[in-house]
Motif scaffolding. Structure first.
Motif, mmCIF file in Angstrom:
data_model
loop_
_atom_site.group_PDB
_atom_site.id
_atom_site.type_symbol
_atom_site.label_atom_id
_atom_site.label_comp_id
_atom_site.label_asym_id
_atom_site.label_seq_id
_atom_site.Cartn_x
_atom_site.Cartn_y
_atom_site.Cartn_z
ATOM 1 N N LEU A 1 62.032 11.958 22.206
ATOM 2 C CA LEU A 1 61.400 11.357 21.031
ATOM 3 C C LEU A 1 61.811 12.033 19.730
ATOM 4 O O LEU A 1 61.375 11.603 18.660
ATOM 5 C CB LEU A 1 59.873 11.414 21.183
ATOM 6 C CG LEU A 1 59.275 10.627 22.346
ATOM 7 C CD1 LEU A 1 57.765 10.834 22.405
ATOM 8 C CD2 LEU A 1 59.601 9.143 22.234
ATOM 9 N N SER B 1 60.873 14.863 18.657
ATOM 10 C CA SER B 1 59.600 15.309 18.081
ATOM 11 C C SER B 1 59.793 16.472 17.120
ATOM 12 O O SER B 1 60.644 17.340 17.362
ATOM 13 C CB SER B 1 58.640 15.723 19.200
ATOM 14 O OG SER B 1 58.387 14.648 20.075
ATOM 15 N N GLY C 1 54.088 5.678 19.151
ATOM 16 C CA GLY C 1 53.287 5.190 20.263
ATOM 17 C C GLY C 1 53.979 4.336 21.286
ATOM 18 O O GLY C 1 53.399 4.033 22.327
ATOM 19 N N PHE D 1 56.353 4.879 23.399
ATOM 20 C CA PHE D 1 56.662 5.534 24.669
ATOM 21 C C PHE D 1 55.436 5.596 25.580
ATOM 22 O O PHE D 1 55.562 5.717 26.794
ATOM 23 C CB PHE D 1 57.205 6.935 24.389
ATOM 24 C CG PHE D 1 57.921 7.571 25.537
ATOM 25 C CD1 PHE D 1 59.005 6.961 26.136
ATOM 26 C CD2 PHE D 1 57.519 8.812 26.024
ATOM 27 C CE1 PHE D 1 59.674 7.556 27.200
ATOM 28 C CE2 PHE D 1 58.177 9.416 27.086
ATOM 29 C CZ PHE D 1 59.247 8.784 27.669
ATOM 30 N N TRP D 2 54.253 5.527 24.982
ATOM 31 C CA TRP D 2 52.987 5.433 25.724
ATOM 32 C C TRP D 2 52.156 4.403 24.973
ATOM 33 O O TRP D 2 51.289 4.741 24.181
ATOM 34 C CB TRP D 2 52.287 6.789 25.786
ATOM 35 C CG TRP D 2 51.108 6.849 26.708
ATOM 36 C CD1 TRP D 2 50.196 5.872 26.942
ATOM 37 C CD2 TRP D 2 50.693 7.968 27.507
ATOM 38 N NE1 TRP D 2 49.236 6.298 27.832
ATOM 39 C CE2 TRP D 2 49.522 7.584 28.206
ATOM 40 C CE3 TRP D 2 51.199 9.250 27.698
ATOM 41 C CZ2 TRP D 2 48.844 8.445 29.064
ATOM 42 C CZ3 TRP D 2 50.519 10.102 28.562
ATOM 43 C CH2 TRP D 2 49.364 9.713 29.243
ATOM 44 N N SER D 3 52.435 3.141 25.202
ATOM 45 C CA SER D 3 51.898 2.076 24.357
ATOM 46 C C SER D 3 50.462 1.731 24.703
ATOM 47 O O SER D 3 50.033 1.823 25.855
ATOM 48 C CB SER D 3 52.768 0.822 24.493
ATOM 49 O OG SER D 3 52.613 0.243 25.778
ATOM 50 N N SER E 1 59.350 4.244 29.658
ATOM 51 C CA SER E 1 58.097 4.762 29.103
ATOM 52 C C SER E 1 57.800 6.118 29.726
ATOM 53 O O SER E 1 58.507 6.584 30.624
ATOM 54 C CB SER E 1 56.935 3.800 29.380
ATOM 55 O OG SER E 1 56.578 3.845 30.763
ATOM 56 N N TYR E 2 56.715 6.719 29.268
ATOM 57 C CA TYR E 2 56.316 8.000 29.836
ATOM 58 C C TYR E 2 55.991 7.883 31.316
ATOM 59 O O TYR E 2 56.119 8.863 32.063
ATOM 60 C CB TYR E 2 55.110 8.579 29.085
ATOM 61 C CG TYR E 2 54.672 9.900 29.658
ATOM 62 C CD1 TYR E 2 55.536 10.993 29.670
ATOM 63 C CD2 TYR E 2 53.407 10.063 30.219
ATOM 64 C CE1 TYR E 2 55.153 12.209 30.218
ATOM 65 C CE2 TYR E 2 53.015 11.267 30.751
ATOM 66 C CZ TYR E 2 53.889 12.342 30.760
ATOM 67 O OH TYR E 2 53.501 13.556 31.311
ATOM 68 N N SER F 1 53.992 11.044 21.694
ATOM 69 C CA SER F 1 54.254 9.619 21.616
ATOM 70 C C SER F 1 53.561 9.001 20.413
ATOM 71 O O SER F 1 54.134 8.159 19.705
ATOM 72 C CB SER F 1 53.800 8.920 22.903
ATOM 73 O OG SER F 1 54.092 7.539 22.865
ATOM 74 N N ARG F 2 52.336 9.423 20.164
ATOM 75 C CA ARG F 2 51.614 8.927 18.991
ATOM 76 C C ARG F 2 52.310 9.362 17.703
ATOM 77 O O ARG F 2 52.423 8.585 16.748
ATOM 78 C CB ARG F 2 50.164 9.425 19.006
ATOM 79 C CG ARG F 2 49.309 8.812 20.099
ATOM 80 C CD ARG F 2 49.118 7.314 19.875
ATOM 81 N NE ARG F 2 48.262 6.711 20.884
ATOM 82 C CZ ARG F 2 48.691 6.081 21.966
ATOM 83 N NH1 ARG F 2 49.995 5.993 22.201
ATOM 84 N NH2 ARG F 2 47.849 5.540 22.813
ATOM 85 N N ALA G 1 52.363 14.780 26.025
ATOM 86 C CA ALA G 1 53.215 13.595 25.962
ATOM 87 C C ALA G 1 52.547 12.480 25.160
ATOM 88 O O ALA G 1 53.211 11.781 24.370
ATOM 89 C CB ALA G 1 53.549 13.106 27.366
ATOM 90 N N VAL H 1 60.133 14.925 27.016
ATOM 91 C CA VAL H 1 59.502 13.955 26.117
ATOM 92 C C VAL H 1 59.815 14.303 24.668
ATOM 93 O O VAL H 1 60.225 13.443 23.872
ATOM 94 C CB VAL H 1 57.975 13.903 26.346
ATOM 95 C CG1 VAL H 1 57.294 13.100 25.248
ATOM 96 C CG2 VAL H 1 57.658 13.303 27.705
#
Length: 203
Positions: free
Chosen positions: A24, A26, A78, A80-82, A156-157, A73-74, A69, A20
């Motif tokens: 992303l 990150s 967001g 990826f985990w909406s 998505s996740y 995502s946030r 995750a 993840v």
């Protein structure tokens, strides 16, 4: 600037967290550690479970791959985990943890991980885990018929989480031959660099 470190091992759940973060892009530092070995005592105040993965932000710990995750995502915006598909996302995350990935992980454990110190697995235990896997794989394979991804017609996740055990399928003798839609779906996931090789360039 936030000091943000993702501690990981090369096991199933930490692999998901690293995948993840890599996907992303990150803003984290990656550190491989031994939460049940050499690093146990030093990290107990941060994670009393003595497990990985562990995300530490300015000294504040966050355990569990799914929570990590969601946090990453946030941070990424967001998508990826909406929020739009939050309930359906949670359904697949929970289903993975309690059913599909649970069964796959059991096969990896008995057929691969534990062999080095426990020897050959109990055939009846493997048979039960295989039966569980096949039961839930049939559901997933049917769901994936006619669609590329699990939620909202996009990656998505949910896809990462449900596929957690599949990178270990060969070693764990996970029976995928009867599930063409699962295999095609995982082939799509393997086109994503962060999923295919999340530990590239890391320890």
């Amino acid at each position: 600037m936030t000091d943000r470190t993702l501690y990981y091992t090369h096991n199933i759940n930490p692999r998901v967290a690293v995948a993840v973060a890599r996907h992303l892009k990150s803003p984290v530092e990656y550190v491989r550690y031994e939460p049940m070995g050499a690093d146990r005592d030093a990290f107990l105040p941060l994670n009393p479970n003595s497990l990985a993965p562990l995300l530490v932000e300015d000294g504040k710990p966050l355990w569990e791959a799914d929570a990590i995750a969601l946090r990453l995502s946030r941070l990424a915006g967001g998508g990826f985990w909406s929020d739009e598909h939050a309930v359906e996302m949670m359904m697949w995350v929970s289903w993975s943890a309690h059913h599909f990935t649970n069964a796959g992980a059991a096969l990896v454990w008995h057929n691969f991980t534990a062999r080095s110190f426990m020897g050959d697995p109990d055939p009846s235990v493997v048979e039960d885990a295989t039966s569980d896997f096949n039961r839930f794989a049939a559901i997933l394979d049917s769901t994936l018929a006619g669609r590329d991804w699990l939620v909202g017609d996009k990656l998505s996740y949910a896809d990462f989480r449900v596929a957690s055990s599949l990178p270990y399928a060969k070693r764990g003798k996970i029976p995928l031959d009867a599930y063409p839609n699962i295999r095609a779906w995982h082939d799509r996931l393997n086109q994503i660099d962060g999923w295919r090789d999340p530990f590239a360039g890391l320890a």
